[in-house]
Design a protein around this motif. Structure first.
Motif, PDB file in Angstrom:
ATOM      1  N   UNK A 542       0.838  -1.063  -0.059  1.00  0.00           N
ATOM      2  CA  UNK A 542      -0.007  -0.055  -0.017  1.00  0.00           C
ATOM      3  C   UNK A 542       0.791   1.328  -0.037  1.00  0.00           C
ATOM      4  N   UNK A 543       2.189   1.222   0.516  1.00  0.00           N
ATOM      5  CA  UNK A 543       2.824   2.315   0.908  1.00  0.00           C
ATOM      6  C   UNK A 543       3.927   2.361   0.032  1.00  0.00           C
ATOM      7  N   UNK A 544       4.059   1.490  -1.153  1.00  0.00           N
ATOM      8  CA  UNK A 544       4.992   1.258  -2.214  1.00  0.00           C
ATOM      9  C   UNK A 544       6.332   1.093  -1.745  1.00  0.00           C
ATOM     10  N   UNK A 545       6.125  -0.060  -0.536  1.00  0.00           N
ATOM     11  CA  UNK A 545       7.592  -0.200   0.168  1.00  0.00           C
ATOM     12  C   UNK A 545       7.711  -1.744  -0.344  1.00  0.00           C
ATOM     13  N   UNK A 546       7.075  -2.257  -1.315  1.00  0.00           N
ATOM     14  CA  UNK A 546       7.317  -3.677  -1.800  1.00  0.00           C
ATOM     15  C   UNK A 546       8.536  -3.680  -2.469  1.00  0.00           C
ATOM     16  N   UNK A 547       9.044  -2.435  -2.947  1.00  0.00           N
ATOM     17  CA  UNK A 547      10.197  -2.319  -3.707  1.00  0.00           C
ATOM     18  C   UNK A 547      11.485  -2.859  -2.814  1.00  0.00           C
ATOM     19  N   UNK A 548      11.347  -2.866  -1.457  1.00  0.00           N
ATOM     20  CA  UNK A 548      12.228  -3.365  -0.498  1.00  0.00           C
ATOM     21  C   UNK A 548      12.417  -4.649  -0.329  1.00  0.00           C
ATOM     22  N   UNK A 549      11.344  -5.420  -0.791  1.00  0.00           N
ATOM     23  CA  UNK A 549      11.297  -7.057  -0.460  1.00  0.00           C
ATOM     24  C   UNK A 549      12.660  -7.469  -0.970  1.00  0.00           C
ATOM     25  N   UNK A 638      12.868   6.730  17.204  1.00  0.00           N
ATOM     26  CA  UNK A 638      12.572   6.398  15.753  1.00  0.00           C
ATOM     27  C   UNK A 638      11.775   7.266  14.728  1.00  0.00           C
ATOM     28  N   UNK A 639      11.323   6.827  13.690  1.00  0.00           N
ATOM     29  CA  UNK A 639      10.332   7.522  12.842  1.00  0.00           C
ATOM     30  C   UNK A 639       8.944   6.840  12.645  1.00  0.00           C
ATOM     31  N   UNK A 640       8.085   7.472  12.936  1.00  0.00           N
ATOM     32  CA  UNK A 640       6.732   6.961  12.995  1.00  0.00           C
ATOM     33  C   UNK A 640       6.194   7.684  11.731  1.00  0.00           C
ATOM     34  N   UNK A 641       5.480   6.944  10.660  1.00  0.00           N
ATOM     35  CA  UNK A 641       4.994   7.442   9.644  1.00  0.00           C
ATOM     36  C   UNK A 641       3.491   7.406   9.408  1.00  0.00           C
ATOM     37  N   UNK A 642       2.638   8.430   9.720  1.00  0.00           N
ATOM     38  CA  UNK A 642       1.430   8.196   9.599  1.00  0.00           C
ATOM     39  C   UNK A 642       0.936   8.503   7.967  1.00  0.00           C
ATOM     40  N   UNK A 643       1.084   7.273   7.189  1.00  0.00           N
ATOM     41  CA  UNK A 643       0.581   7.352   5.759  1.00  0.00           C
ATOM     42  C   UNK A 643      -0.925   7.510   5.548  1.00  0.00           C
ATOM     43  N   UNK A 644      -1.395   7.804   4.255  1.00  0.00           N
ATOM     44  CA  UNK A 644      -2.598   7.940   4.006  1.00  0.00           C
ATOM     45  C   UNK A 644      -3.210   8.845   4.863  1.00  0.00           C
ATOM     46  N   UNK A 645      -2.434   9.884   5.248  1.00  0.00           N
ATOM     47  CA  UNK A 645      -2.931  10.893   6.265  1.00  0.00           C
ATOM     48  C   UNK A 645      -3.970  11.974   5.544  1.00  0.00           C
ATOM     49  N   UNK A 646      -4.750  12.749   6.425  1.00  0.00           N
ATOM     50  CA  UNK A 646      -5.739  13.619   6.234  1.00  0.00           C
ATOM     51  C   UNK A 646      -7.307  13.184   6.045  1.00  0.00           C
ATOM     52  N   UNK A 710      -1.405   9.943   0.132  1.00  0.00           N
ATOM     53  CA  UNK A 710      -1.263   9.236  -0.775  1.00  0.00           C
ATOM     54  C   UNK A 710      -1.812   9.983  -2.167  1.00  0.00           C
ATOM     55  N   UNK A 711      -1.998  11.275  -1.859  1.00  0.00           N
ATOM     56  CA  UNK A 711      -2.293  12.186  -3.143  1.00  0.00           C
ATOM     57  C   UNK A 711      -1.185  12.439  -4.069  1.00  0.00           C
ATOM     58  N   UNK A 712      -0.974  11.928  -5.389  1.00  0.00           N
ATOM     59  CA  UNK A 712      -0.051  12.552  -6.183  1.00  0.00           C
ATOM     60  C   UNK A 712      -0.154  13.960  -6.459  1.00  0.00           C
ATOM     61  N   UNK A 713       1.314  14.315  -6.165  1.00  0.00           N
ATOM     62  CA  UNK A 713       1.251  15.796  -6.802  1.00  0.00           C
ATOM     63  C   UNK A 713       2.720  15.976  -7.229  1.00  0.00           C
TER      64      UNK A 713
END
Length: 910
Positions: A542-549, A638-646, A710-713
């Protein structure tokens, strides 16, 4: 089928019905043998034989259905108990002194004029459990590794302080400073285990019940993870969690048991203090909580050790040939056992033994006093030692020890086993005298009758104290102790951040993807890269992190023992025993526990890890906010990322996914540094500063929360002469108005900045308004700094008065000021009082809903056209434009018609 009264539900499941019987004659011989045992020796003997066969089958690795529960007796038989290596007489004296000082400390804290309270009864019930651990099992950190990690039950903290006092780790002044951290500084003691409040003493905060158990599970897992990745040698570390049976009602206490079994965490032991009481009364008055917990833990795949009876029961059980005593133990409910704990020996003789002649005959030679002192296993050092030793030597499974105790044990008849004992905080003079006599302490009546009761110390040179020091020396140092041995990390230079700062060109990407691109570059760093711990609750794709697999891989101690269905793809799912990514399934609580364990590794094991936890922002502070507080208390980083925010950005998902308030929740956590960045270059500066603050030479005990969308700009390149200080402090001017004659200011954060820029253009072209756009990267940090200024000014009226950064930054900017974000208005309203001019905010207050982004923003009146009307409204209020233009603008932009809004960008799962 047997009736319910005839059945003894030992085994889950029955025969596998589809398996054919290849030798019916042999089967019948076995059945005939069982029938003969029942007919000739009785059902109890036959039952015993069956259980022994099951036990032998397991020894021979024959797969048989799991036993759900066993008899209400000790798991370890008397004949199998190991030699007890300690001096039980000395240990009893040590424990008596500890018990006294713990109770007196709480009682003194309840004196008139102070009345800060405390808890006496919890430690009284678990004191022996801790004492055996301290004397024989808990490893310290003096050998240079992390030692053992011990999660102490929060309400038992007085006993841990009392033991530290005997060891000269704490003074009488410290004990008298219990729960008076500021008024008795520097001698004050925190009420419960709080590393932030006592950073050299406590390691793990546990009093928010249920977080200790889940924290211990993921700490044990993190130990294995660090060892597998060769970051730290944790092979000797054992994780202990001391819990209450009432605490096991919390969902977090039991919710993640299976991961510990699935990963074979035999470096983990739960010790559940089963005193059968919650705060107000019995845990399972009509039931048996130990049996219930045994079933739960066995079903989850744990090794279960029941520690129910002390050695005084051994002779009685040895003569129980008919099983009548065991049956009475099996069928007596917990509520009745609590009554026995408060009654006389004669009452126990009449009610427990009395209605069966065979039972009564067992105790005919015993006095009422002897019957009264038939005790519970959690108070017997030898029995406890046997259970602990079996736990640490068991391989392949985590272990739970279910230890039966009496709440308020040794405190006297007014405390022991009483429903109200948890709330009782003060001992009367008579209570103290009885308590002293029970513990055989050399304290006179006069000392108890004149003022506050004294603490007891047998003397630094006494046999008891020397024994304590020797035991801790042999086990590697004092526990609990928090030590920070890690060194600052060599941080990457500016080049690592250059790619993200260039912007996205013609490509539209979400801020989530901008962060992921930066993370890829950071993970390429030779020193820093291996220290990142990626964490997500089943949402990496969902967060485009499958590139790390393919490169980082998913951590699994067993590796990948199957062919992945997507193995032909470039971004195939890949598991590895040395994987870097923690894929904790659909469990935000589990992920946050991983985050805390990784974020505190710099102290626990002296090796810093950099956790990056990414999740749907709605399911962070709202769902696991208590754990984020625990994270701050444990000084984790550490870093906490609230993705798909808003509130309006995650189109189509609707109310339960529409986060418009997590920034406000984050503002309540003093250890959290929260940002709402709009562009990739802002993220680069924030992450770089976060690494410096958390892992650089002058490291701070904070963690970073970034809300990303998650909004593309299209991300602009970093402007020349960027105001980096403003980005980090919370606000900078992103776009200066270039046309129009009526000045105004628009402040926006995150995904709202592009709306503000569009509004800036409309205002200039259609309404002659020259508006500047400010990117408010952190409303929270602006408020935090302003509050600090006001506090300084309050206490230093004769000094030069400090001016908040936001006030200084906006000085000279001609208002009005209109703030907008994809959050509820309370988020930007945090800074209202310090803005030097008329201030108004727009926000997404209320419930979210599923629709297009444009429709949602028009509904909440936060889109570009609504910002235009908001600015015009404030200008009209100041008399700078005519109020007639407001109706014109509302009609022109059809603000009352949600369907008239441009739907906006679609898609953008990442």
């Amino acid at each position: 089928m047997a009736s319910g009264s005839d059945r003894n539900p030992i085994i889950i499941g029955g025969l596998p019905s589809q398996v054919p019987d290849f030798d019916p004659e042999e089967t019948q011989e076995w059945l005939d043998s069982l029938d003969a045992a029942v007919d000739e020796r009785g059902r109890e003997r036959a039952r015993y034989l069956m259980l022994r066969l099951i036990e032998r089958a397991r020894e021979k690795r024959v797969a048989v259905p799991e036993m759900r529960s066993t008899d209400y007796v000790n798991t370890i038989p008397t004949r199998a108990e190991p030699f007890f290596p300690g001096n039980e007489e000395i240990e009893r004296k040590i424990l008596n002194a500890t018990r006294w000082n713990a109770a007196v400390m709480v009682s003194r804290a309840q004196r008139p004029g102070i009345g800060v309270g405390g808890h006496i009864a919890t430690f009284a019930s678990s004191a022996s459990l801790y004492d055996v651990g301290f004397n024989h099992f808990f490893r310290g950190k003096d050998e240079g590794d992390g030692g053992d990690q011990v999660f102490f039950q929060g309400h038992a903290s007085p006993g841990i302080y009392a033991r530290a006092f005997l060891l000269d780790r704490l003074s009488e002044d410290n004990l008298d400073g219990f729960r008076q951290e500021k008024s008795k500084a520097p001698h004050g003691l925190s009420s419960y285990p709080h590393p932030r409040l006592m950073p050299d003493f406590w390691e793990f905060p546990t009093v928010s019940m249920g977080l200790g158990p889940i924290g211990a599970i993921y700490q044990a897992r993190m130990n294995r993870y660090m060892h597998a990745r060769e970051i730290a040698d944790t092979s000797k570390s054992h994780v202990w969690a001391f819990l209450g049976d009432g605490e096991m009602d919390e969902p977090e206490s039991l919710g993640q048991l299976t991961i510990a079994a699935r990963e074979g965490l035999d470096n983990l032991t739960f010790v559940v203090n089963c005193n059968l009481q919650r705060l107000d009364g019995p845990v399972r008055g009509n039931g048996k909580v130990i049996q219930e917990l045994e079933s739960v833990f066995r079903g989850a795949g744990w090794n279960v050790i029941k520690l129910i009876w002390d050695r005084t029961w051994d002779p009685l059980l040895a003569q129980d040939r008919d099983g009548i005593l065991v049956n009475r133990m099996n069928t007596t409910p917990d509520g009745q056992f609590q009554t026995y704990a408060t009654e006389s020996g004669a009452y126990i003789r009449d009610h427990f033994f009395g209605d069966d002649q065979r039972l009564r005959a067992m105790v005919e030679g015993m006095t009422d006093d002897q019957i009264l002192h038939l005790g519970r296993g959690g108070h017997d050092h030898k029995k406890i030692y046997a259970a602990f030793k079996a736990a640490v030597e068991h391989k392949g499974q985590p272990t739970v020890i279910l230890a039966k105790t009496v709440k308020g044990w040794t405190l006297g008849p007014n405390f022991e086993g009483r429903n109200a004992t948890h709330q009782m905080k003060k001992l009367t003079v008579d209570d103290l005298k009885g308590f002293r006599d029970r513990l055989h302490l050399p304290i006179s009546d006069k000392e108890l009758e004149s003022g506050a009761p004294p603490y007891y110390h047998p003397g630094r040179d006494s046999e008891e104290i020397q024994y304590m020091h020797d035991r801790r020396l042999g086990l590697g140092g004092y526990v609990p102790t928090r030590v920070v041995r890690s060194k600052p990390l060599a941080l990457p230079d500016d080049k690592t951040y250059a790619t993200v700062k260039k912007g996205s060109g013609q490509q539209s990407i979400a801020t989530t993807m901008a962060f992921v691109r930066l993370l890829k570059d950071l993970m390429r760093d030779k020193e820093l890269g291996r220290r990142f711990v990626l964490i997500a609750p089943d949402e990496y794709r969902t967060f485009g992190m499958d590139s790390f697999f393919p490169s980082a891989k998913i951590y699994n101690p067993l590796g990948q023992q199957y062919e992945s269905v997507d193995r032909e793809l470039l971004l195939a799912y890949k598991e590895s025993p040395t994987g870097q990514m923690l894929h904790d399934g659909i469990s935000e609580a589990g992920c946050t526990a991983s985050l805390i364990a990784a974020g505190s590794a710099y102290a626990t094991h002296g090796e810093p890890l950099i956790p990056v936890y990414v999740f749907y922002s709605m399911f962070g502070f709202q769902r696991t906010g208590d754990q984020f507080w625990q994270m701050a208390d444990q000084l984790a980083r550490g870093f906490v990322l609230g993705a798909t925010a808003g509130r309006t950005t995650l189109t189509g998902e609707g109310l339960q996914h529409a986060d418009g308030h997590s920034q406000l929740l984050a503002s309540t956590n003093p250890g959290c540094v929260a940002y709402d960045p709009a562009f990739g270059f802002e993220i680069a500066h924030i992450v770089q500063d976060g690494l410096r603050r958390m892992y650089g030479p002058d490291s701070e005990d904070v963690f970073y929360y970034l809300t990303v969308y998650n909004e593309p700009i299209q991300h602009p390149a970093e402007p020349a002469n960027i105001d980096a200080e403003g980005i980090l402090k919370g606000v900078y001017r992103f776009s200066e108005g270039t046309s129009g004659s009526i000045p105004a200011q628009i402040m926006a954060s995150g995904v709202a900045v592009p709306w503000a820029v569009e509004a800036q253009k409309i205002l200039a072209e259609e309404w002659n308004v020259k508006a500047d756009v400010w990117s408010a990267t952190s409303w929270n940090e602006l408020r935090r700094e302003a509050v600090a200024c006001e506090e300084y000014n309050l206490l230093h009226p004769e000094e030069e008065q400090r001016v908040p950064y936001v006030t200084r930054k906006l000085a000279g900017a001609q208002g009005p000021f209109v703030a907008v974000s994809d959050w509820m208005r309370a988020v930007p309203d945090q800074i209202a009082r310090w803005v030097p001019g008329t201030y108004q905010s727009l926000g997404a207050d209320g419930f979210g809903f599923a629709d297009t982004r444009g429709a949602a923003r028009r509904f909440f009146h936060i889109d570009a056209q609504s910002i235009v009307v908001g600015v015009l409204t404030e200008l009209a209020r100041e008399g700078k434009v005519d109020r007639s233009v407001l109706k014109q603008a509302i009609d022109r932009y059809q603000l009352l018609d949600v369907s008239a809004a441009d739907p906006g960008a679609a898609g953008g799962d990442a």
